[in-house]
Design a protein around this motif. Sequence first.
Motif, short mmCIF file in Angstrom:
data_model
loop_
_atom_site.label_atom_id
_atom_site.label_comp_id
_atom_site.label_asym_id
_atom_site.label_seq_id
_atom_site.Cartn_x
_atom_site.Cartn_y
_atom_site.Cartn_z
N VAL A 116 -1.37 2.10 5.52
CA VAL A 116 -0.37 1.50 4.64
C VAL A 116 -1.05 0.70 3.53
O VAL A 116 -0.69 0.80 2.35
CB VAL A 116 0.59 0.60 5.44
CG1 VAL A 116 1.43 -0.28 4.51
CG2 VAL A 116 1.50 1.44 6.32
N ALA A 117 -2.05 -0.09 3.88
CA ALA A 117 -2.74 -0.92 2.89
C ALA A 117 -3.39 -0.07 1.80
O ALA A 117 -3.30 -0.40 0.61
CB ALA A 117 -3.78 -1.80 3.58
N ASP A 122 -3.25 1.63 -4.00
CA ASP A 122 -3.15 2.65 -5.03
C ASP A 122 -1.88 2.48 -5.86
O ASP A 122 -1.90 2.55 -7.10
CB ASP A 122 -3.18 4.03 -4.39
CG ASP A 122 -3.19 5.16 -5.41
OD1 ASP A 122 -4.09 5.18 -6.26
OD2 ASP A 122 -2.28 6.00 -5.37
N ALA A 123 -0.76 2.23 -5.18
CA ALA A 123 0.52 2.06 -5.88
C ALA A 123 0.52 0.80 -6.75
O ALA A 123 1.05 0.81 -7.87
CB ALA A 123 1.65 2.01 -4.87
N ASN A 128 0.71 -2.15 -11.79
CA ASN A 128 0.24 -3.26 -12.61
C ASN A 128 -0.28 -2.79 -13.97
O ASN A 128 -0.23 -3.54 -14.96
CB ASN A 128 -0.83 -4.05 -11.87
CG ASN A 128 -0.26 -4.93 -10.78
OD1 ASN A 128 0.96 -5.02 -10.61
ND2 ASN A 128 -1.11 -5.57 -10.01
N GLN A 129 -0.77 -1.56 -14.02
CA GLN A 129 -1.19 -1.02 -15.30
C GLN A 129 0.01 -0.66 -16.17
O GLN A 129 0.00 -0.87 -17.39
CB GLN A 129 -2.06 0.23 -15.08
CG GLN A 129 -2.71 0.77 -16.34
CD GLN A 129 -3.69 1.88 -16.06
OE1 GLN A 129 -3.67 2.48 -14.98
NE2 GLN A 129 -4.55 2.18 -17.01
N ARG A 130 1.07 -0.15 -15.53
CA ARG A 130 2.28 0.24 -16.26
C ARG A 130 3.11 -0.96 -16.69
O ARG A 130 3.78 -0.91 -17.72
CB ARG A 130 3.17 1.14 -15.38
CG ARG A 130 2.65 2.53 -15.12
CD ARG A 130 3.77 3.40 -14.53
NE ARG A 130 4.44 2.72 -13.42
CZ ARG A 130 4.13 2.92 -12.14
NH1 ARG A 130 3.14 3.73 -11.81
NH2 ARG A 130 4.80 2.29 -11.18
N LYS A 152 -12.75 1.67 -2.21
CA LYS A 152 -11.35 1.59 -2.63
C LYS A 152 -10.95 0.18 -3.07
O LYS A 152 -9.77 -0.15 -3.12
CB LYS A 152 -10.44 2.05 -1.48
CG LYS A 152 -10.64 3.49 -1.04
CD LYS A 152 -10.16 4.46 -2.09
CE LYS A 152 -10.22 5.89 -1.57
NZ LYS A 152 -9.75 6.87 -2.57
N CYS A 153 -11.91 -0.66 -3.37
CA CYS A 153 -11.61 -2.05 -3.71
C CYS A 153 -10.77 -2.13 -4.99
O CYS A 153 -10.80 -1.22 -5.83
CB CYS A 153 -12.88 -2.88 -3.86
SG CYS A 153 -13.90 -2.43 -5.28
#
Length: 424
Positions: A116-117, A122-123, A128-130, A152-153
């Motif tokens: 889940v984390a 990723d989401a 946050n970019q959008r 994946k940090c």
Amino acid sequence: MPFHFLKRLTCLIVISVQISLVSTDHACAAPAPIRIAMIEGMSGPFSNAGQAVQRIVQMAIDNINARGGVTLPEGKHHLALTIIDNKQGVEESLNALRQVTDQHIPFVIQGNSSAVALAMVDAINKHNQRAPDNQILFLNYSAVDPALTNEKCSFWHFRFDANADMRMQVLTEVIKNDTHAKNVYLIGQDYSFGRSVNKSARSMLSSKRPDIHIVGEDLHPIGKIKDFAPYAAKIKASGADTVITGNWGNDLTLLIKATKDAGMNLKFYTFYANALGAPAAIGEAGVGHVRAVAEWHPNVGGQASDAFYQAFRLRYPDPQEDYLHLRMHVMIEMLSRAIEKAHTTQAVAVAKALEGTTYSNGFHQTQMRAQDHQLLQPLYVSVMQKKGEAGTRFDNEGSGYGFKTEAFFESRLTALPSSCKMNN
């Protein structure tokens, strides 16, 4: 005085009073609470773990609110917790995350599942970019897949638990000196975390104890096995004298029950055997044989540590609610201080305020490593004992069994290198 003039004067007085009352209401109104969303499995096979975390986090929040809350330039704000049930599923978690962003909640916490984390990181990166005006910060209290602070940090993710490699590092330091450990069986849950535990166990044992034989290895579906008897039979047939597992929740409890029912006298080196029904399930057979690794446990000792634990037990006296981890308290305390330091709840500013921050409560000292957003903290390896024996003043969940410190590792001994290349 003409009637129309009196009427106009009366209207002006009424309007003036109304404006004054509205201004007074705004002046007296408490600042809006700072919201924290917790996305966790509150139903399904691991609901007991989710409910336990909720109790810990709520107590940490209430402690801060009792002090007046979090200070920002416009005044003190209370913290408010919103719970969203993800049923321990990835898709449900992503749906929950959309609720968080729709409600403009600035902080989200989660922990009971590395799968889940990873999906949430990723989401959140994409969101946050959008949406630079609606960015959120992810605080992780239990998802310990090493990838989360390595390849994946993310700038938007902070982990307040020791990762699986850090935990295995100290467990294998104890196993290194355990002359009775000859034949080891690895068993874990079949997802990213369980696989990383088995991988690091193999690697570290090979380096520290090349004489040890890995006599078996299993990965089982997470949260779906109701009867671990077939796995217990495989462990028994392997001739194992020691089991290493990262299992948690009912998967750990049922595994231990099955080996006990099969009449095996094994040593267990675990991540989570000191909570959620495990001590009662293990019983007498676990005394001196079962070990767990954690950032703290109730029998650490000292006035400050005892006061912390006793305050929790006073609030939650039911033995079934005796599940306490320090890291959730550290997380909420460090978040509140970072918000005050940043003078805002804006995600970028709070993240930068968290980087490199140290925390001490009198019995636990930590630092948030800026490179990968991994909290560096001491770790304890503790061994199961009867309540009342030396070093075991408190038991777990009214079971009559508790854990005493066997080995203590300072932060400098638990920190491992990171491959994180942070983008912000």
